[in-house]
Design a protein around this motif. Structure first.
Motif, PDB file in Angstrom:
ATOM      1  N   LYS A 143      -6.817  -8.185   7.090  1.00  0.00           N
ATOM      2  CA  LYS A 143      -7.843  -7.767   6.142  1.00  0.00           C
ATOM      3  C   LYS A 143      -8.204  -8.909   5.208  1.00  0.00           C
ATOM      4  O   LYS A 143      -9.391  -9.158   4.945  1.00  0.00           O
ATOM      5  N   SER A 175     -10.377  -7.602  10.022  1.00  0.00           N
ATOM      6  CA  SER A 175      -9.960  -6.210  10.195  1.00  0.00           C
ATOM      7  C   SER A 175     -10.725  -5.504  11.306  1.00  0.00           C
ATOM      8  O   SER A 175     -10.398  -4.371  11.675  1.00  0.00           O
ATOM      9  N   ASP A 176     -11.763  -6.175  11.855  1.00  0.00           N
ATOM     10  CA  ASP A 176     -12.519  -5.555  12.932  1.00  0.00           C
ATOM     11  C   ASP A 176     -11.939  -5.862  14.309  1.00  0.00           C
ATOM     12  O   ASP A 176     -12.425  -5.351  15.323  1.00  0.00           O
ATOM     13  N   GLU A 179      -8.794  -6.024  17.234  1.00  0.00           N
ATOM     14  CA  GLU A 179      -7.724  -5.135  17.687  1.00  0.00           C
ATOM     15  C   GLU A 179      -6.371  -5.778  17.422  1.00  0.00           C
ATOM     16  O   GLU A 179      -6.207  -6.993  17.580  1.00  0.00           O
ATOM     17  N   GLN A 215      -4.116   2.781  10.759  1.00  0.00           N
ATOM     18  CA  GLN A 215      -5.376   3.484  10.979  1.00  0.00           C
ATOM     19  C   GLN A 215      -6.194   3.532   9.690  1.00  0.00           C
ATOM     20  O   GLN A 215      -7.413   3.312   9.705  1.00  0.00           O
ATOM     21  N   LYS A 216      -5.513   3.784   8.591  1.00  0.00           N
ATOM     22  CA  LYS A 216      -6.184   3.839   7.296  1.00  0.00           C
ATOM     23  C   LYS A 216      -6.792   2.491   6.943  1.00  0.00           C
ATOM     24  O   LYS A 216      -7.842   2.408   6.286  1.00  0.00           O
ATOM     25  N   ALA A 217      -6.130   1.406   7.378  1.00  0.00           N
ATOM     26  CA  ALA A 217      -6.647   0.055   7.120  1.00  0.00           C
ATOM     27  C   ALA A 217      -7.835  -0.272   8.010  1.00  0.00           C
ATOM     28  O   ALA A 217      -8.431  -1.361   7.864  1.00  0.00           O
ATOM     29  N   GLY A 218      -8.195   0.629   8.903  1.00  0.00           N
ATOM     30  CA  GLY A 218      -9.363   0.421   9.755  1.00  0.00           C
ATOM     31  C   GLY A 218      -9.094  -0.410  10.992  1.00  0.00           C
ATOM     32  O   GLY A 218     -10.038  -0.836  11.674  1.00  0.00           O
ATOM     33  N   LEU A 219      -7.812  -0.649  11.315  1.00  0.00           N
ATOM     34  CA  LEU A 219      -7.481  -1.486  12.467  1.00  0.00           C
ATOM     35  C   LEU A 219      -7.390  -0.654  13.740  1.00  0.00           C
ATOM     36  O   LEU A 219      -6.861   0.461  13.731  1.00  0.00           O
ATOM     37  N   ARG A 220      -7.920  -1.221  14.812  1.00  0.00           N
ATOM     38  CA  ARG A 220      -7.711  -0.614  16.134  1.00  0.00           C
ATOM     39  C   ARG A 220      -6.358  -1.093  16.640  1.00  0.00           C
ATOM     40  O   ARG A 220      -6.069  -2.284  16.650  1.00  0.00           O
TER      41      ARG A 220
END
Length: 937
Positions: free
Chosen positions: A528, A533-534, A536, A573-578
């Motif tokens: 992040k 963070s986008d 995987e 998941q909350k951090a937006g990570l796949r």
């Protein structure tokens, strides 16, 4: 008509003996509960020894005892295996799982098609088949255990001892497991496609489900192995390609005429690959390599280097399909091809960080060590400068032949694979012992230099306690480089590997899991911070199948949640990570989970349930009360680190532990001394991790999972009991210790410690009435005195004992070792005693090959029996030299005369042959103990 009464059942002497010994053992263990000076294990070992003395037992009857116990243990292992994967649930849950993905709320509408597509087409989990040296069962016995898991009777008469596999044999076993896994994945993908068909009509035909994939490093892992040449790696990768094409051909043949155009192109590719394999050199001879290159390059287009030409033929075949069943079969076959490319499984290579450093030293002249913090910044700057200027160089097989640097050679091998075999799927490039971002940047430079940076996934392995503690700093050093960040954006993922070998044996299995979890969360924060963070995040856990190396023993579901706790997954998941999780199934033992179609189906079903599960939002007290958790695991770590540095711990591991083990892989358990015998082990680091853990299993005390628990629990018994009751994460971790306790017994360990002490041997000498035995017992005591292990081992034993007493006080329900396993330990101890009593009867001889009688006896005390017997066969030949049977045209001397070829048949009959027989039985006991524990190492 026969009036005689029915014949009585045949007597079962073996069963009666086992029952009698078990009864005596139970009585001895019960008596020991009130008699702190009793030693039930030594008592039973002595009883067995006396039966051997008086003829009630002999080598044959002991072999029958061990075989019966081993068969029973194997059968029970099979039942545990069935429960472990949830075999009774089977794969029938897949349709229900798919239905929940379509309609999470049964009362609500289906999710949008685009959402479902995104959910099922992204790989969420990879099962990785590795070739760690845990081939603890012969293939036939492993197959019998797997079959027995489904309810078959485990057959008597099979060998339980491993036969060290060759690379080819490892590969054959891996392929069999992978093929069953692929069948199970087809069933999973079929369920996902059927669920879509029931809701979205023909749109389901566009789906390429791949939520679970398979990978393998068998034949590609060169870390610590010297038996894998680049030609082996390319040959096995070509074989994986051919197997994928043959699999696809079989699927298409069953579908019918509509698939004929696809089948024809697949057949053309398979034929071309067959010709490439026929030309594969067996060694790097230039002419042979040149001929191979000609075929590999010449047949490349026919053999395909991407599945795209075949995939493009599927829509027409599906349009021509006569019914929905044929269309579904085509869609399933297409999904498997798209997910795995031109291979039965994805490809993982592995090497050591030092090999990368050596290559950079040669190529860039960077001589400073990345371990030197004073020069680290300069090295990183130099690597960034090199990355800014790197120029891609072509690779051919001539360059591969000439290359001496192992890291560059492996990179070149990957380049040739992606160029000539398959470029559709990236190759994972695992780097063991990565402790600096310099290593990652160096690997990237090599990849760019060879033009494969878009085709290779560079992944550090964090395995030691230090690496798990500062792995985020290692990645941070690499992320500061714009070149590495650009590389990650191009890849779309960051791959990381976590090991449980060295961390588990040096700081304990429970703290190792805690450290790995903390590191994963810190790494997510780093992504992040660097604007990544986008991408995987791929987290690959390389644990074993047992508590000795991090695989949770209760169930596969527990294992998956233990390695990737739901709360940690929720945080990511909350951090937006796949997130993609990967988990190892290690050579031999791990393949059992895919040992039959039903086992593979159940295993894949449990994996899919885990991969699609929504992480629980329920708070877990261990995270809310993080100080207690941190202190608890830190206490275990501290106690384990003190134990590892205790000279008595190394002495225990090396006393005769390596001699208890058959080879289960390509490497010896311990380093060898210059004299050819076992080196004196002064620190656990002189053993490799898997044998280290296997010795603990065999000694009856799983210190790497149990030790330190007493100090940690005793620090706050109320909080321990409360957390055990309320925290699923804590309870799952502590369940590891419970299973370890069921395979551990202080009495068993004490008996081993007593065996190394001259005192009990002198006590036996004072009590014996058997003629000649007193002198033999005293000779063993004297030899042990010279070995000088007892005092250090006894001090260490008291350390283990005190900690375990504290644990039992805080946790009274802790399991205990079952009687049958204790009996196995006692039986084997009796056999070791017999070997030692025979060893001290070896006659004196002149030094041979640098070995003296005293050194030979010392080696036998450490169970270096096979080498000792080989030398004794030279010193004391069993029969005269064959040359004495020739006619030399003169009168020949008689037997015993000078040059008459003295025979030592009596020594062989009385000493060497019985010693060899007893030693084989020792190893048979060890194999049975592996069944009881459930895995090797």
């Amino acid at each position: 008509m026969n009036d005689a009464s029915p014949a009585a059942p045949a007597a079962d002497a073996t069963g009666d003996t086992i029952a009698d010994l078990m009864l005596r053992l139970r009585e001895a263990r019960e008596a020991a509960a009130t008699d702190p000076f009793g030693d039930p294990v030594l008592l039973i070992a002595l009883a067995i020894s006396r039966r051997l003395d008086d003829g009630r037992l002999d080598a044959g009857s002991v072999a029958a005892l061990i075989a019966r116990i081993a068969d029973t243990a194997a059968g029970e292992r099979a039942r545990r295996l069935a429960a472990y994967v949830g075999l009774d649930r089977g794969a029938g849950t897949l349709d229900a799982l798919a239905a929940r993905l379509v309609r999470p709320d049964p009362q609500d509408s289906p999710v949008p098609f685009a959402t479902y597509r995104q959910v099922v087409e992204r790989p969420r989990f990879a099962a990785v088949f590795t070739a760690h040296p845990t081939f603890s069962l012969p293939p036939a016995t492993g197959a019998a255990v797997a079959a027995a898991a489904a309810g078959a009777e485990f057959p008597a008469g099979l060998s339980h001892r491993p036969a060290t596999p060759t690379l080819t044999e490892e590969f054959v076993q891996a392929v069999a497991a992978i093929e069953r896994g692929r069948d199970a994945l087809d069933a999973l993908n079929g369920a996902l496609l059927r669920a879509a068909r029931g809701v979205w009509g023909d749109r389901w035909q566009a789906l390429l489900p791949a939520p679970v994939i398979l990978s393998s490093w068998v034949g590609y892992d060169t870390d610590g192995r010297t038996d894998i040449g680049w030609w082996d790696t390319i040959g096995l990768r070509l074989t994986m390609k051919r197997l994928q094409l043959q699999r696809l051909a079989t699927q298409l043949a069953a579908i019918g005429d509509c698939a004929a155009p696809v089948a024809a192109r697949v057949a053309q590719a398979e034929s071309a690959v067959a010709r490439q394999l026929e030309a594969l050199p067996q060694q790097p001879a230039p002419e042979a390599v040149q001929a191979f290159a000609a075929v590999l390059v010449g047949q490349r287009d026919a053999a395909l280097t991407s599945p795209r030409p075949v995939l493009d033929l599927f829509p027409e075949a599906m349009a021509r399909a006569p019914d929905e069943a044929a269309r579904l079969a085509l869609a399933v076959a297409r999904a498997g091809l798209a997910a795995h490319g031109l291979a039965l499984a994805h490809t993982h290579t592995r090497l050591n960080a030092s090999q990368i450093h050596n290559a950079l030293r040669q190529r860039l002249g960077l001589t400073a060590s990345p371990d030197d913090m004073a020069s680290r910044r300069g090295l990183l700057a130099a690597m960034n400068a090199a990355l800014a200027e790197v120029v891609t160089q072509p690779v051919d097989f001539g360059a591969l032949l000439a290359e001496q640097a192992s890291a560059v050679r492996l990179m070149m091998t990957v380049a040739q694979i992606t160029k000539h075999v398959d470029a559709s799927q990236p190759v994972r490039f695992l780097i063991a012992e990565t402790e600096s971002g310099y290593t990652l940047l160096g690997a990237l430079w090599l990849a760019k230099r060879l033009g494969i940076d878009r085709l290779i996934e560079i992944s550090p392995l964090f395995e030691t306690a230090e690496a798990l503690e500062r792995g985020d700093k290692v990645v941070e050093e690499a992320l500061r480089s714009p070149f590495f960040r650009d590389y990650l954006r191009g890849q779309g993922r960051l791959c990381l590997q976590f090991g449980y070998s060295d961390s588990g044996r040096y700081v304990g299995q429970l703290p190792a899991s805690y450290l790995a979890e903390r590191l994963k969360l810190r790494l997510a924060d780093q992504l992040k911070r660097h604007g990544l963070s986008d991408i995987e995040l791929v987290l690959f856990d390389t644990h074993g199948e047992s508590i000795g190396r991090g695989g949770h023993p209760d169930s596969l579901a527990d294992r998956l949640d233990y390695l990737s706790p739901p709360q940690a997954r929720a945080a990511l998941q909350k951090a937006g990570l796949r997130l993609r999780e990967e988990s190892s199934f290690q050579g031999g033992d791990g393949y059992l989970l895919f040992g039959t179609p039903d086992l593979a189906a159940a295993t894949v079903a449990r994996i899919a349930e885990h991969a699609f599960a929504t992480p629980s939002a329920e708070p877990d007290p261990i995270y809310a009360e993080s100080d207690y958790g941190a202190d608890f695991f830190a206490t275990i770590r501290r106690e384990m680190q003190v134990l590892v540095e205790d000279p008595g711990y190394a002495a225990l591991l090396g006393a005769f532990g390596p001699g208890l083990l058959d080879r289960t892989g390509s490497r010896p358990a311990a380093r060898q001394s210059d004299m050819g015998g076992p080196a004196r082990i002064t620190h656990p680091s002189q053993l490799r991790a898997i044998p280290n853990n296997a010795i603990l299993h065999q000694m009856g005390w799983l210190a790497n999972t149990l030790h330190g628990m007493g100090a940690a629990a005793a620090a706050n018994p109320d909080a321990f009991a409360d957390m055990l009751a309320r925290s699923p994460r804590f309870a799952r971790a502590v369940a590891m210790a419970a299973r370890a306790a069921a395979s551990s017994d202080l009495g068993v360990l004490r008996a081993g410690v007593d065996t190394l002490d001259p005192g009990p041997w002198l006590d036996r000498a004072g009590a014996t009435t058997r003629p000649g035995r007193r002198e033999e017992l005293m000779d063993v005591a004297a030899a042990l005195e010279r070995l000088d292990l007892s005092s250090a081992v006894r001090r260490m034993f008291r350390r283990l004992q005190a900690d375990h007493l504290a644990l039992r006080a805080a946790w009274p329900d802790l399991p205990r070792m079952p009687d049958r396993l204790v009996l196995l330990h006692a039986l084997r101890l009796a056999l070791i005693h017999r070997i030692w009593l025979l060893a001290v009867q070896i006659p004196e001889f002149s030094p041979r090959h640098g070995a003296t009688r005293e050194a030979l006896v010392r080696g036998i005390l450490q169970l270096d029996v096979e080498r000792a017997l080989a030398l004794l066969a030279e010193v004391f030949p069993a029969r005269p030299d064959p040359a004495t049977g020739l006619d030399f045209h003169e009168p020949a001397p008689g037997p015993g005369a000078e040059g008459g070829g003295a025979s030592y048949a009596a020594e062989h009959a009385a000493l060497f042959k019985p010693m060899a027989g007893f030693f084989q039985l020792v190893r048979e006991c060890s194999a049975a103990i592996v069944h009881e524990v459930g895995a090797f190492g």
